[in-house]
Each structure stands twice: as structure tokens, then as C-alpha cells.
Write a protein that holds these residues in place. Structure first.
Motif, PDB file in Angstrom:
ATOM      1  N   TYR A 202       0.829  -1.201   0.000  1.00 16.07           N
ATOM      2  CA  TYR A 202       0.000   0.000   0.000  1.00 16.07           C
ATOM      3  C   TYR A 202       0.863   1.251   0.000  1.00 16.07           C
ATOM      4  O   TYR A 202       1.956   1.273   0.569  1.00 16.07           O
ATOM      5  N   GLY A 203       0.318   2.313  -0.612  1.00 14.72           N
ATOM      6  CA  GLY A 203       1.099   3.519  -0.836  1.00 14.72           C
ATOM      7  C   GLY A 203       1.158   4.454   0.347  1.00 14.72           C
ATOM      8  O   GLY A 203       2.206   4.623   0.977  1.00 14.72           O
ATOM      9  N   ALA A 204       0.027   5.112   0.680  1.00 20.63           N
ATOM     10  CA  ALA A 204       0.082   6.160   1.697  1.00 20.63           C
ATOM     11  C   ALA A 204      -1.273   6.354   2.349  1.00 20.63           C
ATOM     12  O   ALA A 204      -2.314   6.199   1.717  1.00 20.63           O
ATOM     13  N   MET A 205      -1.226   6.728   3.628  1.00 18.88           N
ATOM     14  CA  MET A 205      -2.384   7.216   4.359  1.00 18.88           C
ATOM     15  C   MET A 205      -2.213   8.715   4.524  1.00 18.88           C
ATOM     16  O   MET A 205      -1.161   9.175   4.991  1.00 18.88           O
ATOM     17  N   MET A 206      -3.236   9.477   4.127  1.00 20.34           N
ATOM     18  CA  MET A 206      -3.114  10.928   4.145  1.00 20.34           C
ATOM     19  C   MET A 206      -4.359  11.557   4.747  1.00 20.34           C
ATOM     20  O   MET A 206      -5.472  11.081   4.525  1.00 20.34           O
ATOM     21  N   GLY A 207      -4.180  12.646   5.480  1.00 12.98           N
ATOM     22  CA  GLY A 207      -5.282  13.377   6.083  1.00 12.98           C
ATOM     23  C   GLY A 207      -4.805  14.098   7.325  1.00 12.98           C
ATOM     24  O   GLY A 207      -3.647  13.966   7.737  1.00 12.98           O
ATOM     25  N   GLY A 208      -5.689  14.875   7.924  1.00 11.10           N
ATOM     26  CA  GLY A 208      -5.348  15.577   9.148  1.00 11.10           C
ATOM     27  C   GLY A 208      -5.978  16.951   9.192  1.00 11.10           C
ATOM     28  O   GLY A 208      -6.546  17.441   8.209  1.00 11.10           O
ATOM     29  N   GLU A 209      -5.891  17.573  10.336  1.00 12.60           N
ATOM     30  CA  GLU A 209      -6.391  18.935  10.504  1.00 12.60           C
ATOM     31  C   GLU A 209      -5.319  19.902  10.003  1.00 12.60           C
ATOM     32  O   GLU A 209      -4.359  20.214  10.694  1.00 12.60           O
ATOM     33  N   GLY A 210      -5.488  20.353   8.794  1.00 13.18           N
ATOM     34  CA  GLY A 210      -4.458  21.171   8.166  1.00 13.18           C
ATOM     35  C   GLY A 210      -3.347  20.295   7.639  1.00 13.18           C
ATOM     36  O   GLY A 210      -2.243  20.269   8.175  1.00 13.18           O
ATOM     37  N   ALA A 211      -3.636  19.519   6.574  1.00 15.37           N
ATOM     38  CA  ALA A 211      -2.655  18.588   6.008  1.00 15.37           C
ATOM     39  C   ALA A 211      -2.506  18.864   4.518  1.00 15.37           C
ATOM     40  O   ALA A 211      -3.497  18.858   3.787  1.00 15.37           O
ATOM     41  N   SER A 212      -1.294  19.116   4.071  1.00 15.55           N
ATOM     42  CA  SER A 212      -1.009  19.393   2.668  1.00 15.55           C
ATOM     43  C   SER A 212      -0.121  18.301   2.098  1.00 15.55           C
ATOM     44  O   SER A 212       0.881  17.914   2.714  1.00 15.55           O
ATOM     45  N   TYR A 213      -0.504  17.835   0.916  1.00 16.15           N
ATOM     46  CA  TYR A 213       0.296  16.853   0.179  1.00 16.15           C
ATOM     47  C   TYR A 213       0.376  17.356  -1.257  1.00 16.15           C
ATOM     48  O   TYR A 213      -0.626  17.341  -1.980  1.00 16.15           O
ATOM     49  N   HIS A 214       1.534  17.817  -1.665  1.00 21.92           N
ATOM     50  CA  HIS A 214       1.628  18.391  -3.004  1.00 21.92           C
ATOM     51  C   HIS A 214       2.962  18.036  -3.660  1.00 21.92           C
ATOM     52  O   HIS A 214       3.973  17.849  -3.006  1.00 21.92           O
ATOM     53  N   HIS A 215       2.907  17.909  -4.986  1.00 23.88           N
ATOM     54  CA  HIS A 215       4.075  17.622  -5.816  1.00 23.88           C
ATOM     55  C   HIS A 215       4.790  16.343  -5.371  1.00 23.88           C
ATOM     56  O   HIS A 215       6.024  16.297  -5.274  1.00 23.88           O
ATOM     57  N   LEU A 218       3.479   9.110  -6.440  1.00 26.39           N
ATOM     58  CA  LEU A 218       3.060   7.836  -5.860  1.00 26.39           C
ATOM     59  C   LEU A 218       3.019   6.824  -6.993  1.00 26.39           C
ATOM     60  O   LEU A 218       2.191   6.925  -7.904  1.00 26.39           O
ATOM     61  N   VAL A 219       3.895   5.830  -6.925  1.00 32.16           N
ATOM     62  CA  VAL A 219       4.072   4.956  -8.075  1.00 32.16           C
ATOM     63  C   VAL A 219       4.267   3.505  -7.629  1.00 32.16           C
ATOM     64  O   VAL A 219       4.922   3.224  -6.624  1.00 32.16           O
ATOM     65  N   HIS A 220       3.649   2.591  -8.378  1.00 26.77           N
ATOM     66  CA  HIS A 220       3.803   1.142  -8.193  1.00 26.77           C
ATOM     67  C   HIS A 220       3.315   0.677  -6.813  1.00 26.77           C
ATOM     68  O   HIS A 220       4.083   0.188  -5.972  1.00 26.77           O
ATOM     69  N   HIS A 221       2.011   0.839  -6.596  1.00 27.41           N
ATOM     70  CA  HIS A 221       1.403   0.361  -5.355  1.00 27.41           C
ATOM     71  C   HIS A 221       0.195  -0.507  -5.686  1.00 27.41           C
ATOM     72  O   HIS A 221      -0.484  -0.291  -6.693  1.00 27.41           O
ATOM     73  N   ASP A 222      -0.098  -1.439  -4.774  1.00 27.03           N
ATOM     74  CA  ASP A 222      -1.259  -2.289  -4.968  1.00 27.03           C
ATOM     75  C   ASP A 222      -2.547  -1.529  -4.664  1.00 27.03           C
ATOM     76  O   ASP A 222      -3.557  -1.717  -5.326  1.00 27.03           O
ATOM     77  N   SER A 223      -2.518  -0.631  -3.669  1.00 24.48           N
ATOM     78  CA  SER A 223      -3.704   0.140  -3.308  1.00 24.48           C
ATOM     79  C   SER A 223      -3.267   1.320  -2.436  1.00 24.48           C
ATOM     80  O   SER A 223      -2.074   1.555  -2.259  1.00 24.48           O
ATOM     81  N   ARG A 224      -4.274   2.068  -1.912  1.00 28.30           N
ATOM     82  CA  ARG A 224      -4.014   3.246  -1.082  1.00 28.30           C
ATOM     83  C   ARG A 224      -3.029   4.181  -1.771  1.00 28.30           C
ATOM     84  O   ARG A 224      -1.946   4.471  -1.265  1.00 28.30           O
ATOM     85  N   CYS A 225      -3.457   4.678  -2.883  1.00 23.04           N
ATOM     86  CA  CYS A 225      -2.574   5.491  -3.716  1.00 23.04           C
ATOM     87  C   CYS A 225      -3.207   6.858  -4.013  1.00 23.04           C
ATOM     88  O   CYS A 225      -3.363   7.221  -5.179  1.00 23.04           O
ATOM     89  N   PRO A 226      -3.535   7.643  -2.947  1.00 25.00           N
ATOM     90  CA  PRO A 226      -3.437   7.339  -1.522  1.00 25.00           C
ATOM     91  C   PRO A 226      -4.796   6.974  -0.939  1.00 25.00           C
ATOM     92  O   PRO A 226      -5.814   7.065  -1.611  1.00 25.00           O
ATOM     93  N   ARG A 227      -4.801   6.620   0.337  1.00 23.04           N
ATOM     94  CA  ARG A 227      -6.016   6.455   1.114  1.00 23.04           C
ATOM     95  C   ARG A 227      -6.203   7.704   1.960  1.00 23.04           C
ATOM     96  O   ARG A 227      -5.366   8.027   2.798  1.00 23.04           O
TER      97      ARG A 227
END
Length: 388
Positions: A202-215, A218-227
Motif C-alpha cells: 500500500y502507498g500512503a495514508m493521508m489526512g489531518g487537521e491542516g494537512a497538505s500533500y503536493h508535488h 506515488l508509483v507502483h502500489h497495490d492500493s491506497r494510492c493514496p487512502r
């Protein structure tokens, strides 16, 4: 009388200038190029400089030794190579900057065990994290390391890092407050790495109170790309900004989740790869985000699959314009509907739709820019848009 008024006026001007200068000092970015909710993290600024002089797991001059120190500190590297950990590296003392760009040659890689940020105020740059499954036989069942993790913490920024070869998720930085993950490669999670669920990767778990994910890539994952998922610590306060990322060759669900969250999904590039085409139908190749994967009947806090894109008055579109209802639990969003709404919403720059993450910070939050105004009517929604 006039003299007194003039003196008071001059004192007000001086106080205003001093306050403005102090605010500029307090709002200095973590480093040039820092963006998102975590851009004002201070890390070890102003503290002592600790030199990593060897590749050992512990002891004086090791990375673990530097992380275990207290007080503001900046960790620099006098050596390059791979640090083979002998146990989890759980960082519990905050006010830390890990400057991987100071390592000579090919830089620093941390291998064999996971790295976890369990404290606030951390800057991590130019590091490689490769836990792998080499220690699975030694650790036995239950050894399912993430590459890099942080939950229920705050004030974290990760920049230009490479995170790969995890047994569970490569990157599990979610459920925190004011964090940024930017310009990172999150790749090649281990599909057959010994996880209790057999095939994983699995790739990544992302979220939060004030959470930035940029640039990020995410490559070659079975799932959670992202969750996109929330934690009890942040829950309904989740405000996630996911934009300008590239997702390639996801085999399972790709991008999905976002239950009970406020999320922007903007200007990301999705490219199916050999694993995507071989394992999934056309709908999984073309969707932007499968919203509401864990929805339950009668649960009002969880958005329905047909929850509309956030509009001016936060009202659902006419029934004929809703996304297709594909049945309970079906993790798909109508790509054509989202694309049409993106073309309508984004060019108009609606004042209600948050264009930058800090626009929806509370008014009294010191991290919010005074030039920007927050949304006057907060809504629980997922905004999906593509820039023209």
C-alpha cells in the motif's frame, strides 16, 4: 494638545511597525520553498548543531543519538551511506531538523526498521527510508513496518524524501495538525512482503487537521494510492489539501476514502500503468477519487457516494446532475461528472471554494494569513477540481 496628539500618533505608528516586524519574524517559512499547512514549522531553528559521523545504529555520533537529544537541534551529516537500524527509530523529542542534504556523495538511507515521528515540530529533508522485509525472520509475525510514519502529532514538514519498500504503507503521515509532505517519491511498496493480509503493498495514508500533500510521486502500489483517512484525534476537523501529485500504476483502489473529511483534490495527474490495466476495469483506471468507501447506512457524518462537489451555497445539484449511485460501498466516482464540475468551478474562482489550504483556518489561528478570508459557511464536502 496638538503636541500630545502628535506624540500618540507617532507611538501608534511605531507600535504598528514593531508588531508587523515581529509577525514577519514569527512567520518565517521552515525553509525556502516550504508550502502548505506545515510551511511555518520551525524545527530545530536557533538550536545546537549535531553532526552524524558514523553509520552505526546507536552511540555517540549516530543518527539515533542525535534524535534522542533534547532541545532545538539541527542534525547534519558528515558521512554518506546506509544506516541499518537494529530497532524502530521512534523520535520522541521534538524541535528537530534533519538536514539530509548536508550528507556528501549519494546521501543517507535509513533501512531495515521504520522511522516514526512521535513528537511535534519536525523538519525532515532529503532522506531515503527503505525498511524492507529483511528483518521479518528475526522479528517474526507482526513485523509490518511503514516506511515513514506520524500520527496524532503536529507541526511536521517532509520535503524531498524518498520512501519505499514498506510492508505496510510507505508513508503514513496522517491524523496530525498542520503538516506538509511535498516533493517526495512514495514508491514500490512490497506486495509480497510478509504482511498478515498476504498481498499488500500500500502507498500512503493521508489526512489531518491542516494537512497538505503536493508535488509528490506515488508509483507502483497495490492500493491506497493514496487512502484519504481521518484519525479520532482530528476527526471531523480534517482539512486535507491534495494537489499537484502524480499517481502511476496503481493495481487496486488507487485514490479513495475521504469519509467525514473536508478535502481538496486539485490538479493531480493519474496515469494507469501495466498493473492497473491488467487488474481493474475501466472505472478504476479513470476515476479521480472513490469517495465514501466506508460509508454506512444512517451515518450522517459520512458523505454519500453521490455527495456533490462543493458549490457556492453548499447545496446539492439537481437530482439529474448527481453522480451515479452505484450501490452501497461501491468505491467509484463518476469521472465525467467530476470533470464537468471542475471546468465550471475552477475558472470562476468561487469565493466559497477554498483555493489555498490556509483560507479555512480559524480566524484566530496565528498561522492564517491576514490577506485571506476563510469560508464563511463551512461544509463537509470533497472538492475535486482540475486546473485549466
Amino acid at each position: 494638545m496638538k503636541t500630545r496628539l502628535l506624540i500618540k500618533y507617532m507611538m501608534l505608528i511605531i507600535a504598528s511597525v514593531a508588531a508587523s516586524a515581529q509577525e514577519r519574524i514569527e512567520r518565517t517559512p521552515a525553509f525556502p520553498g516550504a508550502e502548505g499547512w506545515g510551511r511555518y514549522v520551525t524545527g530545530g531553528r536557533g538550536g545546537k548543531v549535531l553532526h552524524v559521523t558514523n553509520l552505526r545504529d546507536s552511540g555517540y555520533g549516530s543518527l539515533r543519538w542525535a534524535c534522542e537529544q533534547t532541545g532545538p537541534r539541527i542534525v547534519v551529516f558528515d558521512i554518506s551511506g546506509t544506516i541499518y537500524l537494529q530497532s524502530d527509530l521512534k523520535i520522541t523529542n521534538g524541535n528537530l531538523t534533519i538536514a539530509g542534504q548536508t550528507a556528501p556523495g549519494d546521501g543517507i538511507c535509513v533501512a531495515d526498521y521504520p522511522v516514526t515521528f512521535a513528537c511535534p515540530n519536525i523538519i525532515a529533508r532529503y532522506m531515503r527510508f527503505r525498511p524492507g522485509n529483511r528483518m521479518a525472520e528475526t522479528e517474526g509475525d507482526g513485523f509490518e513496518p511503514d516506511g515513514l510514519g506520524a500520527v496524532d502529532s503536529r507541526l511536521i514538514i517532509v520535503d524531498h524524501c524518498s520512501i519505499s519498500w514498506s510492508v505496510d504503507e510507505c508513508c503514513s503521515i496522517y491524523g496530525n495538525r498542520f503538516t506538509t509532505v511535498q516533493w517526495c517519491i512514495i514508491s514500490q511498496s512490497l506486495r509480497y512482503g510478509g504482511h498478515s493480509k498476504k498481498t499488500h503493498g500500500y502507498g500512503a495514508m493521508m489526512g489531518g487537521e491542516g494537512a497538505s500533500y503536493h508535488h509528490n510521486l506515488l508509483v507502483h502500489h497495490d492500493s491506497r494510492c493514496p487512502r484519504l483517512g481521518e484519525r479520532p484525534a482530528t476527526g471531523a476537523r480534517d482539512t486535507t489539501d491534495f494537489r499537484c501529485n502524480v499517481m502511476y500504476n496503481w493495481s487496486g483502489q488507487g485514490c479513495y476514502g475521504a469519509e467525514n473529511m473536508n478535502a481538496n483534490i486539485v490538479n493531480n495527474y493519474y496515469k494507469p500503468g501495466p498493473g492497473t490495466i491488467a487488474s481493474r476495469a475501466v472505472g478504476y483506471q479513470r476515476r479521480i477519487c472513490g469517495v465514501g468507501v466506508n460509508e454506512q447506512e444512517g451515518h450522517e457524518d459520512v458523505p454519500r457516494v453521490g455527495t456533490p462537489v462543493c458549490r457556492r451555497k453548499c447545496q446539492p445539484p439537481p437530482p439529474g446532475r448527481r453522480r451515479r449511485q452505484l450501490g452501497p460501498g461501491h468505491m467509484a466516482a463518476d469521472f465525467r461528472y467530476l470533470s464537468q464540475q471542475s471546468r465550471k468551478i475552477q475558472p470562476r474562482r468561487e469565493p466559497h471554494a477554498p483555493q489555498r489550504a490556509d483560507e479555512i483556518l480559524p480566524r484566530d489561528n496565528p498561522l492564517r494569513s491576514r490577506r485571506l478570508q476563510p469560508c464563511a459557511r463551512p461544509c463537509r464536502s470533497v472538492t475535486v477540481a482540475r486546473l485549466p
